[in-house]
Scaffold this motif. Structure first.
Motif, PDB file in Angstrom:
ATOM      1  N   ILE A  56      -9.122   1.567  -0.877  1.00 25.13           N
ATOM      2  CA  ILE A  56     -10.055   0.980   0.095  1.00 25.13           C
ATOM      3  C   ILE A  56     -11.344   1.800   0.158  1.00 25.13           C
ATOM      4  CG2 ILE A  56     -10.396   0.516   2.559  1.00 25.13           C
ATOM      5  CD1 ILE A  56      -7.344  -0.117   2.660  1.00 25.13           C
ATOM      6  N   ASP A  57     -11.201   3.106   0.128  1.00 29.34           N
ATOM      7  CA  ASP A  57     -12.360   3.995   0.184  1.00 29.34           C
ATOM      8  C   ASP A  57     -13.295   3.756  -1.001  1.00 29.34           C
ATOM      9  OD1 ASP A  57     -13.738   6.522   1.219  1.00 29.34           O
ATOM     10  OD2 ASP A  57     -13.238   7.114  -0.837  1.00 29.34           O
ATOM     11  N   PHE A  58     -12.728   3.652  -2.199  1.00 29.10           N
ATOM     12  CA  PHE A  58     -13.560   3.425  -3.379  1.00 29.10           C
ATOM     13  C   PHE A  58     -14.188   2.039  -3.360  1.00 29.10           C
ATOM     14  CE2 PHE A  58     -11.811   7.228  -5.297  1.00 29.10           C
ATOM     15  CZ  PHE A  58     -12.837   7.654  -6.132  1.00 29.10           C
ATOM     16  N   TYR A  59     -13.454   1.054  -2.855  1.00 33.82           N
ATOM     17  CA  TYR A  59     -14.040  -0.288  -2.758  1.00 33.82           C
ATOM     18  C   TYR A  59     -15.257  -0.261  -1.823  1.00 33.82           C
ATOM     19  CZ  TYR A  59     -14.948  -5.078  -1.467  1.00 33.82           C
ATOM     20  OH  TYR A  59     -15.584  -6.274  -1.224  1.00 33.82           O
ATOM     21  N   LYS A  61     -24.510   0.186  -8.165  1.00 32.29           N
ATOM     22  CA  LYS A  61     -25.352  -0.875  -8.715  1.00 32.29           C
ATOM     23  C   LYS A  61     -24.523  -1.875  -9.525  1.00 32.29           C
ATOM     24  CE  LYS A  61     -29.424   2.112  -9.050  1.00 32.29           C
ATOM     25  NZ  LYS A  61     -30.396   2.765  -9.956  1.00 32.29           N
ATOM     26  N   GLU A  62     -23.313  -1.462  -9.899  1.00 31.57           N
ATOM     27  CA  GLU A  62     -22.426  -2.353 -10.640  1.00 31.57           C
ATOM     28  C   GLU A  62     -21.987  -3.500  -9.743  1.00 31.57           C
ATOM     29  OE1 GLU A  62     -21.194  -2.195 -13.981  1.00 31.57           O
ATOM     30  OE2 GLU A  62     -22.984  -0.938 -14.071  1.00 31.57           O
ATOM     31  N   LYS A  63     -21.923  -4.694 -10.303  1.00 33.18           N
ATOM     32  CA  LYS A  63     -21.591  -5.878  -9.497  1.00 33.18           C
ATOM     33  C   LYS A  63     -20.108  -5.961  -9.167  1.00 33.18           C
ATOM     34  CE  LYS A  63     -25.414  -8.812 -11.064  1.00 33.18           C
ATOM     35  NZ  LYS A  63     -25.776 -10.089 -11.742  1.00 33.18           N
ATOM     36  N   GLU A  64     -19.250  -5.685 -10.149  1.00 34.44           N
ATOM     37  CA  GLU A  64     -17.819  -5.930  -9.971  1.00 34.44           C
ATOM     38  C   GLU A  64     -17.032  -4.631  -9.775  1.00 34.44           C
ATOM     39  OE1 GLU A  64     -16.486  -8.857  -9.554  1.00 34.44           O
ATOM     40  OE2 GLU A  64     -18.407  -9.857  -9.889  1.00 34.44           O
ATOM     41  N   PHE A  65     -16.155  -4.646  -8.796  1.00 32.40           N
ATOM     42  CA  PHE A  65     -15.222  -3.532  -8.584  1.00 32.40           C
ATOM     43  C   PHE A  65     -13.860  -3.889  -9.187  1.00 32.40           C
ATOM     44  CE2 PHE A  65     -11.892  -1.457  -5.993  1.00 32.40           C
ATOM     45  CZ  PHE A  65     -12.233  -0.122  -6.213  1.00 32.40           C
ATOM     46  N   ARG A 101      -3.606 -11.915  -2.581  1.00 34.97           N
ATOM     47  CA  ARG A 101      -3.833 -11.582  -1.178  1.00 34.97           C
ATOM     48  C   ARG A 101      -4.339 -10.158  -0.978  1.00 34.97           C
ATOM     49  NH1 ARG A 101       0.617 -11.765   3.734  1.00 34.97           N
ATOM     50  NH2 ARG A 101      -0.886 -11.856   5.449  1.00 34.97           N
ATOM     51  N   LEU A 102      -3.834  -9.201  -1.751  1.00 35.03           N
ATOM     52  CA  LEU A 102      -4.233  -7.803  -1.563  1.00 35.03           C
ATOM     53  C   LEU A 102      -5.734  -7.631  -1.787  1.00 35.03           C
ATOM     54  CD1 LEU A 102      -3.592  -4.857  -1.024  1.00 35.03           C
ATOM     55  CD2 LEU A 102      -2.961  -4.599  -3.435  1.00 35.03           C
ATOM     56  N   LYS A 103      -6.252  -8.226  -2.824  1.00 34.61           N
ATOM     57  CA  LYS A 103      -7.692  -8.137  -3.094  1.00 34.61           C
ATOM     58  C   LYS A 103      -8.497  -8.761  -1.950  1.00 34.61           C
ATOM     59  CE  LYS A 103      -9.597 -10.685  -6.412  1.00 34.61           C
ATOM     60  NZ  LYS A 103     -10.009 -11.119  -7.766  1.00 34.61           N
ATOM     61  N   GLU A 104      -8.025  -9.897  -1.459  1.00 36.36           N
ATOM     62  CA  GLU A 104      -8.713 -10.570  -0.355  1.00 36.36           C
ATOM     63  C   GLU A 104      -8.689  -9.720   0.915  1.00 36.36           C
ATOM     64  OE1 GLU A 104      -6.509 -14.166  -0.125  1.00 36.36           O
ATOM     65  OE2 GLU A 104      -7.361 -15.017  -1.969  1.00 36.36           O
ATOM     66  N   GLN A 105      -7.553  -9.071   1.177  1.00 32.76           N
ATOM     67  CA  GLN A 105      -7.436  -8.227   2.369  1.00 32.76           C
ATOM     68  C   GLN A 105      -8.391  -7.038   2.309  1.00 32.76           C
ATOM     69  OE1 GLN A 105      -3.174  -7.629   1.929  1.00 32.76           O
ATOM     70  NE2 GLN A 105      -2.753  -8.771   3.809  1.00 32.76           N
ATOM     71  N   ILE A 106      -8.509  -6.435   1.129  1.00 34.89           N
ATOM     72  CA  ILE A 106      -9.420  -5.302   0.975  1.00 34.89           C
ATOM     73  C   ILE A 106     -10.862  -5.758   1.163  1.00 34.89           C
ATOM     74  CG2 ILE A 106     -10.321  -3.616  -0.693  1.00 34.89           C
ATOM     75  CD1 ILE A 106      -7.450  -3.504  -1.868  1.00 34.89           C
ATOM     76  N   LYS A 107     -11.216  -6.903   0.584  1.00 37.82           N
ATOM     77  CA  LYS A 107     -12.584  -7.432   0.726  1.00 37.82           C
ATOM     78  C   LYS A 107     -12.922  -7.773   2.171  1.00 37.82           C
ATOM     79  CE  LYS A 107     -13.514  -9.288  -3.887  1.00 37.82           C
ATOM     80  NZ  LYS A 107     -13.845 -10.506  -4.663  1.00 37.82           N
ATOM     81  N   LYS A 108     -11.911  -8.188   2.931  1.00 38.62           N
ATOM     82  CA  LYS A 108     -12.138  -8.537   4.342  1.00 38.62           C
ATOM     83  C   LYS A 108     -12.249  -7.310   5.245  1.00 38.62           C
ATOM     84  CE  LYS A 108      -9.896 -13.085   4.277  1.00 38.62           C
ATOM     85  NZ  LYS A 108      -8.693 -13.857   4.703  1.00 38.62           N
ATOM     86  N   GLY A 109     -11.924  -6.139   4.713  1.00 40.86           N
ATOM     87  CA  GLY A 109     -12.067  -4.919   5.499  1.00 40.86           C
ATOM     88  C   GLY A 109     -10.829  -4.498   6.268  1.00 40.86           C
ATOM     89  N   LEU A 110      -9.657  -5.024   5.911  1.00 36.19           N
ATOM     90  CA  LEU A 110      -8.432  -4.615   6.601  1.00 36.19           C
ATOM     91  C   LEU A 110      -8.110  -3.156   6.280  1.00 36.19           C
ATOM     92  CD1 LEU A 110      -8.195  -7.762   6.818  1.00 36.19           C
ATOM     93  CD2 LEU A 110      -5.722  -7.443   6.632  1.00 36.19           C
ATOM     94  N   THR A 111      -7.494  -2.469   7.219  1.00 32.95           N
ATOM     95  CA  THR A 111      -7.097  -1.075   7.011  1.00 32.95           C
ATOM     96  C   THR A 111      -5.817  -1.021   6.184  1.00 32.95           C
ATOM     97  OG1 THR A 111      -5.704  -0.960   8.983  1.00 32.95           O
ATOM     98  CG2 THR A 111      -8.064  -0.451   9.261  1.00 32.95           C
ATOM     99  N   SER A 112      -5.498   0.177   5.717  1.00 27.45           N
ATOM    100  CA  SER A 112      -4.264   0.368   4.951  1.00 27.45           C
ATOM    101  C   SER A 112      -3.045  -0.029   5.772  1.00 27.45           C
ATOM    102  CB  SER A 112      -4.147   1.835   4.508  1.00 27.45           C
ATOM    103  OG  SER A 112      -2.959   2.061   3.804  1.00 27.45           O
TER     104      SER A 112
END
Length: 423
Positions: A359-362, A370-374, A387-398
């Motif tokens: 989450i920190d690196f995301y 400057k890179e577009k894709e993580f 779902r995991l990728k979506e949860q990280i993008k939404k800002g959910l905590t660990s």
């Protein structure tokens, strides 16, 4: 008659009684002390030869093995001049069985990383010949991941002996699946020599959704499933996960003196990029980075113990390293580029999947790179869910993400109970 004794006689009697009392007290204390128990020695399935050698006698045998497939044997040794003794030495299982005149070893099947464990992750492994025994080696990570019928044509029994690390995306359990499936179709029994799971003391992670099935995740289990490879083989059979629901004639040679809480340090690294106990413990948490633009240290000597990327800087990330080609990583991610990130070698041993670094690196990428894709396309295969990728993008905590796994993990634990061989 009244006997009269001298003063010295009375003193002698007094000291005699005192000595007896002290002696009795000491004996009582000795009895009260608990006896020291000799620690029980853990024995792998391979070392319990009395349970399986007779099953191989006068049979044509194929062995699924790699560099971890070893057995301890007693070997005669000269202790001093003309005085012979013995010592325990480690020998490869293939060499041991091949030297047995009553067992006809025909060939070896090799998984990802090859028979000697030198190939890169994902690198095609070629068929070949073992220079030591002259046996043919057939790769199960080349043209085919499942043995062809002709490769099993003259085989009476298959022995499977590979060290697992207890994470769903570690491909040796997928190799086991395909070996069991091919043997079930050919009506050939499989003898699985069980080995400890170094991450066998906890269960965690999202359960794989079958629409995301791949070689890095074939079954609906959490990322960390808390089972030995022998127990896992029983589950593959019992849950009818093989093609068309067929079942393999599977015999598991169990471990001795093992529980799921037994701490086990692997004597041989299970693959080139898991060099020690720290990397094996961190692997279930850090492997997600393989599906991102962040390096997990391939191309260094601290694989799966450091994480970093050239798209960050030392203002935020305090450790730097430069990946270069080495054994197990001929083409490492970010080759020859300085990567900025974290050194995790001093992190306390984990008993759960830790998503905080991911989450920190995301967040660092989103705000500073400057890179577009993580994420790349491999991430969903590793996670077994979108779902995991979506949860990280939404800002959910660990903690919020991990709590979303609880119900599925509970359901898995109930299923798992049926196949356990150890407490």
């Amino acid at each position: 008659m009244i006997l009269k004794y001298s003063k010295s006689t009375y003193l002698l009697l007094f000291f005699s009684i005192c000595f007896k009392l002290v002696s009795c007290a000491q004996q009582s204390t000795k009895k009260a002390q608990p006896e020291k128990k000799t620690p029980k020695i853990l024995k792998t399935g391979a070392n319990r030869t009395e349970l399986y050698l007779d099953l191989l006698k006068n049979k044509n045998v194929a062995i699924v093995a790699n560099q971890t497939s070893t057995i301890e044997i007693l070997q005669r040794k000269e202790i001093s001049t003309n005085v012979m003794g013995s010592e325990k030495v480690s020998k490869h299982l293939v060499d041991y069985l091949h030297s047995n005149k009553n067992i006809n070893v025909q060939r070896v099947f090799a998984p990802e990383h090859g028979f000697r464990g030198k190939a890169d992750a994902g690198e095609t492994v070629k068929d070949g010949v073992d220079t030591k025994t002259g046996l043919s080696i057939i790769s199960l990570y080349g043209k085919n991941k499942k043995p062809y019928p002709e490769q099993l044509k003259d085989i009476d029994v298959v022995v499977f002996d590979i060290q697992d690390v207890g994470a769903r995306f570690y491909t040796y359990i997928s190799t086991l699946h395909y070996v069991m499936e091919a043997c079930a179709e050919a009506k050939i029994p499989v003898i699985l020599l069980d080995r400890p799971n170094p991450n066998g003391y906890y269960i965690d992670g999202p359960v794989l959704e079958m629409k995301h099935k791949s070689f890095v995740g074939m079954h609906p289990v959490p990322i960390v499933y808390g089972m030995t490879i022998g127990e896992y083989g029983k589950m593959i059979n019992g849950e009818h996960w093989l093609e068309n629901g067929i079942q393999c004639d599977l015999t598991v040679v169990p471990l001795e003196n093992y529980t799921h809480d037994t701490k086990y340090s692997l004597p041989i690294k299970p693959s080139p990029n898991l060099p020690n106990d720290i990397s094996i413990n961190l692997y279930p948490s850090l492997c997600f980075f393989e599906g991102t633009n962040v390096s997990v240290g391939r191309g260094t000597s601290e694989q799966f113990q450091i994480v970093g990327s050239p798209f960050y800087n030392l203002d935020r990330y305090t450790h730097e390293f430069t990946p270069v080609p080495n054994e197990g990583a001929k083409y490492p991610k970010h080759k020859d580029k300085i990567c900025y990130g974290y050194d995790l070698r001093d992190v306390k041993a984990l008993d759960k999947i830790d998503l905080t670094w991911l989450i920190d690196f995301y967040n660092g990428h989103k705000n500073h790179s400057k890179e577009k894709e993580f994420f790349n396309t491999f991430f969903v295969k590793l996670a077994g869910t979108e779902r995991l990728k979506e949860q990280i993008k939404k800002g959910l905590t660990s903690d919020e993400i991990r709590s979303s796994w609880k119900q599925k993990i509970k359901e898995f634990q109930l299923k798992r109970e049926k196949y356990l061989l150890y407490e």
